[in-house]
Enzyme design. Structure first.
Site, PDB file in Angstrom:
ATOM      1  N   SER A  43       0.929  -1.325   0.059  1.00  0.00           N
ATOM      2  CA  SER A  43      -0.012   0.051   0.056  1.00  0.00           C
ATOM      3  C   SER A  43       1.070   1.275  -0.195  1.00  0.00           C
ATOM      4  CB  SER A  43      -0.726   0.067   1.382  1.00  0.00           C
ATOM      5  OG  SER A  43      -0.165   0.412   2.505  1.00  0.00           O
ATOM      6  N   LEU A 107       2.854  -1.189   5.408  1.00  0.00           N
ATOM      7  CA  LEU A 107       2.252   0.137   5.876  1.00  0.00           C
ATOM      8  C   LEU A 107       3.274   1.303   5.698  1.00  0.00           C
ATOM      9  CD1 LEU A 107       0.115   2.050   6.952  1.00  0.00           C
ATOM     10  CD2 LEU A 107       1.160   1.375   9.469  1.00  0.00           C
ATOM     11  N   ILE A 138       6.683  -2.068   7.663  1.00  0.00           N
ATOM     12  CA  ILE A 138       6.901  -0.754   7.713  1.00  0.00           C
ATOM     13  C   ILE A 138       7.566  -0.350   6.459  1.00  0.00           C
ATOM     14  CG2 ILE A 138       7.179   1.234   9.000  1.00  0.00           C
ATOM     15  CD1 ILE A 138       4.867  -0.247  10.147  1.00  0.00           C
ATOM     16  N   LYS A 139       7.202   0.446   5.763  1.00  0.00           N
ATOM     17  CA  LYS A 139       7.797   1.034   4.699  1.00  0.00           C
ATOM     18  C   LYS A 139       8.743   2.021   4.874  1.00  0.00           C
ATOM     19  CE  LYS A 139       5.782   0.524   0.328  1.00  0.00           C
ATOM     20  NZ  LYS A 139       4.672   0.788  -0.636  1.00  0.00           N
ATOM     21  N   ILE A 140      10.029   2.420   4.559  1.00  0.00           N
ATOM     22  CA  ILE A 140      10.932   3.281   4.648  1.00  0.00           C
ATOM     23  C   ILE A 140      11.392   3.808   3.412  1.00  0.00           C
ATOM     24  CG2 ILE A 140      12.871   4.335   6.013  1.00  0.00           C
ATOM     25  CD1 ILE A 140      12.111   2.598   8.550  1.00  0.00           C
TER      26      ILE A 140
END
Length: 361
Positions: A43, A107, A138-140
């Site tokens: 997403s 996310l 977790i997207k970084i």
């Protein structure tokens, strides 16, 4: 056998690049899992902006959260985590069957943190803890400031999807961050079972050069970049440094091909899926492209270990006047800016929806 099943059997994971509450409520996501071999999803702010602004499925929760005093970013993350934890539960079977290799959802952090290392690290841990799902990344972004945040988050035990990678150098920086994070855990006597993926965006290369190169070069650059990074990925997995970590219990940071929807209406609508089949990788696919690939895609082989003919293709683009290093930097900064703009539109959509709902109660 459908092409999606053939890709799955070859060893490439197909993830859906979309999430909406309607996909969940209608059973469509479950159907994609059952019929099209989908084993994860991704997403981003643009996806959520479209989902929330164009659907009434969120109205009840928006009203409730407003009543609880939540607004803006706080309200958004409540909505997003509701959707993503439901999706994570649908993929729990794949996650368990593959011992954590597959079955992930992702996310994104607030794009406003893309250039703030410390706040990215804090937000990544907080959101992952709040989700309370073992299969949520977790997207970084792999920006200069994002790289140390990736390293620290891995060292802290937070699974990370490194996003907004466009080039070989950017990929290598994210892979190095993953290795350093694991090495910190090894030195501290901690488990090395902290997962990560590195998401390399491809079709935007072709969109950016479409009007600047001869017809014979159109729609070839993104695939060549994917092949180049794939070779580097395989090289990394064979390195002594990685094998020491693997022997201590680490699992590879998997390569993920992103931005694989075709931009050129004259080209095949499954161009990047057909061309980027490769074992032990992921392709995250827009919904429209997924359906098209299931209908008429083909799997004729995998990217060779050497990456194929990418060196000649990159040479041809340089000869045509394309500065690949500058374009990679521009694509990454432009991608970060686009996500920031989508983030602003997302918060605006939530605020407008909140006002409409409040006025009708």
């Amino acid at each position: 056998m459908k092409a999606t099943q053939q890709l799955h059997d070859l060893g490439q994971s197909l993830w859906l690049d979309n999430i909406t509450r309607d996909l969940l409520n209608s059973g469509t996501l479950q159907r994609y899992i059952d019929d099209l071999s989908v084993t994860g999803l991704t997403s981003n702010p643009t996806i959520f902006e479209h989902a929330i602004s164009k659907s009434s499925s969120y109205d009840t929760d928006v009203s409730r959260l407003n009543t609880d005093g939540k607004a803006g970013e706080e309200l958004f993350f409540e909505l997003a985590l509701q959707d993503l934890t439901r999706a994570a539960d649908l993929f729990a079977g794949a996650h368990e069957r593959t011992s954590g290799v597959d079955g992930w959802v992702s996310l994104e952090l607030s794009p406003l943190l893309a250039y703030d290392t410390a706040k990215s690290v804090e937000a990544a841990k907080r959101l992952h803890d709040k989700a309370n799902r073992p299969n949520l990344f977790i997207k970084i972004p792999g920006t200069k400031e994002g790289v140390p945040a990736i390293e620290k988050s891995i060292a802290d035990g937070v699974p990370i999807n490194v996003t907004l990678l466009f080039s070989l150098d950017q990929y290598k920086a994210s892979a190095e961050a993953y290795l350093r994070g694991l090495e910190q855990r090894l030195a501290a006597g901690l488990s090395l079972d902290v997962r990560s993926v590195a998401s390399v965006f491809l079709s935007r290369w072709d969109g950016a050069t479409m009007d600047k190169v001869p017809e014979t070069l159109k729609n070839k650059l993104g695939i060549a970049i994917g092949q180049q990074v794939y070779k580097a990925y395989r090289d990394m997995l064979e390195s002594d440094r990685w094998q020491r970590l693997e022997n201590a219990g680490a699992r590879p940071q998997r390569l993920l091909f992103a931005s694989t929807g075709t931009k050129d209406p004259k080209a095949s609508d499954v161009l990047y899926i057909n061309a980027l089949a490769a074992p032990n990788t992921i392709n995250t696919i827009p919904e429209k492209t997924l359906i098209a690939f299931g209908d008429h895609g083909t799997v004729s082989g995998a990217i060779p270990r050497s990456g194929g003919d990418f060196e000649q293709v990159l040479h041809d683009f340089r000869s045509a006047g394309i500065d690949l290093d500058k374009l990679a930097a521009d694509l990454q900064s432009g991608g970060a800016k686009a996500f920031e703009e989508s983030w602003g539109q997302l918060l605006k959509a939530i605020d407008e929806k909140s006002k409409v709902l409040q006025s009708t109660t």
